[in-house]
Structure formats: structure tokens, C-alpha cells
Write an enzyme that holds these catalytic residues in place. Structure first.
Site, short mmCIF file in Angstrom:
data_model
loop_
_atom_site.label_atom_id
_atom_site.label_comp_id
_atom_site.label_asym_id
_atom_site.label_seq_id
_atom_site.Cartn_x
_atom_site.Cartn_y
_atom_site.Cartn_z
N THR A 52 -38.39 -15.08 -7.73
CA THR A 52 -39.57 -14.40 -8.25
C THR A 52 -39.20 -13.54 -9.45
O THR A 52 -40.00 -13.37 -10.38
CB THR A 52 -40.22 -13.54 -7.16
OG1 THR A 52 -40.53 -14.36 -6.02
CG2 THR A 52 -41.51 -12.89 -7.65
N TYR A 139 -29.13 -17.98 0.61
CA TYR A 139 -30.50 -18.06 0.09
C TYR A 139 -30.82 -19.53 -0.09
O TYR A 139 -30.38 -20.16 -1.05
CB TYR A 139 -30.54 -17.28 -1.22
CG TYR A 139 -31.86 -17.10 -1.92
CD1 TYR A 139 -33.02 -17.78 -1.53
CD2 TYR A 139 -31.95 -16.23 -3.00
CE1 TYR A 139 -34.21 -17.59 -2.19
CE2 TYR A 139 -33.14 -16.04 -3.69
CZ TYR A 139 -34.26 -16.72 -3.29
OH TYR A 139 -35.45 -16.54 -3.96
N LYS A 167 -32.00 -16.17 3.88
CA LYS A 167 -33.41 -16.29 3.50
C LYS A 167 -33.75 -17.77 3.44
O LYS A 167 -33.13 -18.53 2.70
CB LYS A 167 -33.69 -15.64 2.15
CG LYS A 167 -35.18 -15.78 1.78
CD LYS A 167 -35.47 -15.35 0.36
CE LYS A 167 -36.96 -15.62 0.07
NZ LYS A 167 -37.32 -15.41 -1.34
N ILE A 210 -38.86 -12.00 2.97
CA ILE A 210 -38.55 -11.64 1.59
C ILE A 210 -39.43 -12.55 0.74
O ILE A 210 -39.16 -13.74 0.62
CB ILE A 210 -37.06 -11.86 1.25
CG1 ILE A 210 -36.16 -11.09 2.23
CG2 ILE A 210 -36.78 -11.44 -0.19
CD1 ILE A 210 -34.68 -11.36 2.03
#
Length: 307
Positions: A52, A139, A167, A210
Site C-alpha cells: 500500500t 509477507y 502476513k 494489516i
């Protein structure tokens, strides 16, 4: 106190949007306002320079300056530094810089662009953890990186490094279950990027989220966390339906520009686009902002204060 004890093991963390000007320079005042909005709605931490945050749009020195600025402005919230890069030297340098800043943890994705074997991905992760000497989040976002982090690779990393958690992002929702089972065996938490499916992920045993939508609707997401994870009492509706509606509206535009549209509708300043945006996408962006502004007014969601 060990650094591992400072790492967030649960909660709602913002996959932080980074506002920039037309030249790609970070806008500190706008970032401070965005972080104040998140703090006011009681988020539990931030992931800096994640997908993001559009980390590939920044050079190495810009990423360092951004990390330092986020660390200063986000305090006392914990800041996880995403050090992902195709270049091993950059991963190591960013990890060491995060440690010098006193950040509690790093996050790392597979290198991207070129395919990676699972063995090479593991070596890449261990390289990142060794350089930073910090607890490390894996991630997983194969739609962006091109390589899935398989559960055997996660297990091998957990056995050989200080694993802070993982994540899980992307379309493979069922993968949460395997990761949760492994996390219970290896004592690490699973965080989800499935912003619009919070009641489901918390029912599975996910410890936190998240997500990019935290930048837009932290109030709704913290409420759902408290009801579904902490079991504080309260109703899932209408927060859940509203969050899904926000997701439906912004998903007409590509990620992560859609996050900027949602933020602007909430009264935040996302800065200028970091990538080239076509006239059609700019028009769609404006449509989304207008539609969400009407929705937020209808729902009486508090806008960001501009003063």
C-alpha cells in the site's frame, strides 16, 4: 526488554499509505495528519513501505527517509519496516537502518520479478533477518511477487530465525488455515490482509489484520476487531456491511490508487499519484471519491479534521 516483546502479536495495523508530491517527495504534514487520524481511532500499529505504501516507487535513500519520518510521526505506535527488494544489498541495508531507528521488526516478501524456488526464497528471508538482527515477519502476496511462500518454507524459517509472524495477502483465503495451524505449533501470529472479511478471519484464529482499508476506515476495523477477536460485545453489523461496501466501491479502481481515493473521500490528503494515471482512471478516481463521500455522510462517519 527484548525486541521480540515489542513486536505486535495482534490487532489492527495500517498498511500505511505514504502521501507524496508530484516529484515523489514524502509530504510530512499530510502523513502526520493521516497518522493522527489512525491514532484517534486506536489502531495498534503500522506497516511502513508495504505494498500500500508503494515501496517500489522509492529509491533506497527515499525509503530510509520515509522510515525515519514514519517512525517519528507514528510514535508511540509500533512500526514494522518492510525491507522487501529484488536486491539483496538493499534488503540488508534497509534492515540495518530499521534496527538503527529502534524499530521492533521488519517484514520481507519474496524478491519479485524473477521467479524464486522455495529454497532460494528461504535463503532470501534468512539473509534479511540476519542483516537486520530483528524479529521478522514474512509477507506472502504472490499476486504481486509472483512466488507463493509455501507452508514448509514458513516452517523452515521459523525454525532458523526470530519469526515475528506472517502476513497473508491475496486471493488464497483458505491458506490462512494452514498458516494458523503452523503458527500455533511454532508460536507465531498470523495477520491477514483480507480487510473486508474480518469476521471470517478472526473466526479462523487470525490474530490481526494489516490492511490498506485501515487508512480509510480504522474506526470500522477496530470495532470489528474488538467484537470478533476480543469478544468485547457489540454488533458486527453495520460495520461489516459498510466495510464490504467500501471495498466494493474502491475495487473498481486498481490497487493501491483505490486506497488513495478512499482516503480523499474521508477527508485525508493522499498527495499525488506516484505512477502514471490515465485520464480514464482519473475520472474513475473522482467518481469513487464522490460516491464514498455520499456514503460516509449517510453513515455519519467522522471525517478527518483538517485543522
Amino acid at each position: 526488554m527484548s525486541s521480540l516483546s515489542l513486536v505486535p502479536r495482534k490487532g489492527i495495523l495500517a498498511a500505511l499509505w505514504l502521501p507524496t508530491d508530484v516529484h515523489g517527495n514524502l509530504l510530512a504534514r499530510e502523513l502526520a495528519a493521516n497518522l493522527a487520524f489512525l491514532k484517534r481511532h486506536r489502531v495498534h500499529g503500522v506497516l511502513a513501505l508495504g505494498s500500500t505504501g508503494e515501496f517500489p516507487q522509492f529509491d533506497l535513500e527515499q525509503r530510509k527517509r520515509a522510515l525515519a519520518t514514519v517512525a517519528e510521526l507514528a510514535a508511540p505506535l509500533p512500526v514494522i519496516a518492510n525491507v522487501s527488494d529484488i536486491r539483496p544489498q538493499a534488503v540488508a541495508e534497509l534492515g540495518r537502518f530499521a534496527a538503527r531507528l529502534g524499530l521492533p521488526a521488519i517484514a520481507v516478501m519474496t524478491p519479485g520479478f524473477y521467479p524464486s524456488t522455495q529454497e532460494d526464497a528461504l535463503a532470501h528471508f534468512l539473509h534479511a533477518a540476519d542483516a537486520a538482527q530483528l524479529p521478522t515477519f514474512l509477507y506472502n502476496f504472490p499476486e504481486l511477487t509472483g512466488t507463493r511462500i509455501n507452508v514448509e518454507t514458513v516452517a523452515a524459517f521459523a525454525d532458523r530465525a526470530r519469526m515475528a509472524g506472517i502476513k497473508q495477502s491475496g486471493h488464497e483465503f483458505a491458506y490462512h488455515e494452514e498458516l494458523i495451524q503452523l503458527g500455533r505449533a511454532k508460536d507465531f501470529p498470523v495477520f491477514s490482509g483480507s480487510d473486508t472479511r474480518l469476521p471470517e478471519v478472526f473466526a479462523l484464529g487470525v490474530e490481526g489484520c494489516i490492511g490498506g482499508l485501515v487508512n480509510i476506515a480504522p474506526d470500522l476495523m477496530v470495532h470489528l476487531y474488538e467484537v470478533c477477536h476480543d469478544h468485547t460485545g457489540g454488533e458486527i453489523s453495520p460495520a461489516f456491511e459498510r466495510l464490504r461496501e467500501i471495498g466494493r466501491i474502491i475495487d473498481r479502481l486498481t490497487f493501491p490508487l483505490n486506497v488513495a481515493a478512499g482516503m480523499e473521500a474521508r477527508g485525508l490528503d493522499p498527495g499525488e499519484p506516484k505512477a502514471i494515471v490515465s485520464p480514464r482512471s482519473r475520472a474513475l478516481y473522482a467518481e469513487i471519491v464522490a460516491e464514498l463521500q455520499r456514503k460516509f455522510a449517510e453513515w455519519q462517519l467522522e471525517p478527518q479534521r483538517t485543522s
